[in-house]
Design a protein around this motif. Structure first.
Motif, PDB file in Angstrom:
ATOM      1  N   VAL A  31      29.453  25.429  25.258  1.00 60.77           N
ATOM      2  CA  VAL A  31      29.994  26.768  25.067  1.00 60.77           C
ATOM      3  C   VAL A  31      29.890  27.081  23.582  1.00 60.77           C
ATOM      4  O   VAL A  31      30.354  26.308  22.747  1.00 60.77           O
ATOM      5  N   GLY A  43      26.973  34.866  29.560  1.00 63.27           N
ATOM      6  CA  GLY A  43      28.142  35.289  28.812  1.00 63.27           C
ATOM      7  C   GLY A  43      28.350  36.779  28.928  1.00 63.27           C
ATOM      8  O   GLY A  43      27.575  37.471  29.603  1.00 63.27           O
ATOM      9  N   TYR A  95      33.128  28.107  31.904  1.00 65.54           N
ATOM     10  CA  TYR A  95      33.582  27.600  30.602  1.00 65.54           C
ATOM     11  C   TYR A  95      34.461  26.368  30.780  1.00 65.54           C
ATOM     12  O   TYR A  95      34.328  25.390  30.051  1.00 65.54           O
ATOM     13  N   ASP A 128      41.248  30.440  28.498  1.00 64.67           N
ATOM     14  CA  ASP A 128      40.487  31.583  29.005  1.00 64.67           C
ATOM     15  C   ASP A 128      40.586  32.783  28.056  1.00 64.67           C
ATOM     16  O   ASP A 128      39.588  33.462  27.802  1.00 64.67           O
ATOM     17  N   MET A 144      38.372  32.191  25.016  1.00 66.49           N
ATOM     18  CA  MET A 144      36.960  32.340  25.390  1.00 66.49           C
ATOM     19  C   MET A 144      36.576  33.827  25.425  1.00 66.49           C
ATOM     20  O   MET A 144      35.513  34.210  24.927  1.00 66.49           O
ATOM     21  N   ARG A 175      32.742  33.994  23.919  1.00 66.02           N
ATOM     22  CA  ARG A 175      32.009  32.737  24.066  1.00 66.02           C
ATOM     23  C   ARG A 175      30.919  32.865  25.117  1.00 66.02           C
ATOM     24  O   ARG A 175      31.003  33.681  26.028  1.00 66.02           O
ATOM     25  N   ALA A 228      28.135  30.559  27.615  1.00 65.03           N
ATOM     26  CA  ALA A 228      27.714  29.292  28.211  1.00 65.03           C
ATOM     27  C   ALA A 228      26.219  29.137  28.006  1.00 65.03           C
ATOM     28  O   ALA A 228      25.444  30.036  28.336  1.00 65.03           O
TER      29      ALA A 228
END
Length: 148
Positions: free
Chosen positions: A54, A92, A109, A127, A130, A135, A137
């Motif tokens: 990530v 993402g 994630y 979460d 992120m 963020r 992946a």
């Protein structure tokens, strides 16, 4: 399949060094390398094993990954090492894919985080971070694995 067997060896290296890896990407005519956390998990689209990490949504390395579409990840623990090279699947908030439901990003994630050896006491906070950091992946689809 040889790749699947080699990725089992990579999983052991993840456990031995907390998922710390060197990520190498191309930057023009040079290599950009950085240390990130990564792990082995099943691709959420194909079900095949991949290396996942990530990346912060505004990271320079993400620009390189998007532009080049390939990367190499080097895992090591002591003198044991393995490099995994391949094409990328980037998922993402700014990298939608027709074959992936963006509602599944929080689970992805978490899956990557735990595959890299991470533990978290409050995934609601995880979460939120992120989302706030946009963020992304990054999945390396292995085409070549080398190592000791």
């Amino acid at each position: 399949m040889r790749v699947a067997a080699d990725l089992e060896k990579v999983r052991k290296l993840v456990e031995a060094d907390h998922g710390l890896v060197v990520l190498a990407t191309r930057k023009d005519n040079s290599v950009h390398a950085s240390v990130v956390n990564a792990g082995v998990l099943d691709d959420p689209v194909t079900g095949e094993p991949v290396v996942g990490m990530v990346i912060n949504g505004d990271a320079r390395k993400l620009e390189h990954l998007r532009r080049n579409g390939r990367a190499t990840v080097v895992f090591r623990a002591g003198w044991q090492w393995a490099s995994v090279e391949g094409a990328l699947r980037i998922l993402g908030p700014d990298d939608p894919a027709e074959d992936f439901d963006p509602e599944l990003l929080p689970k992805l994630y978490r899956d990557i985080f735990t595959a890299a050896g991470g533990k978290h006491e409050n995934f609601q906070v995880f979460d939120r971070v992120m989302r706030e950091e946009r963020r992304v992946a990054v999945l390396v689809i292995p085409s070549k694995i080398a190592g000791s």
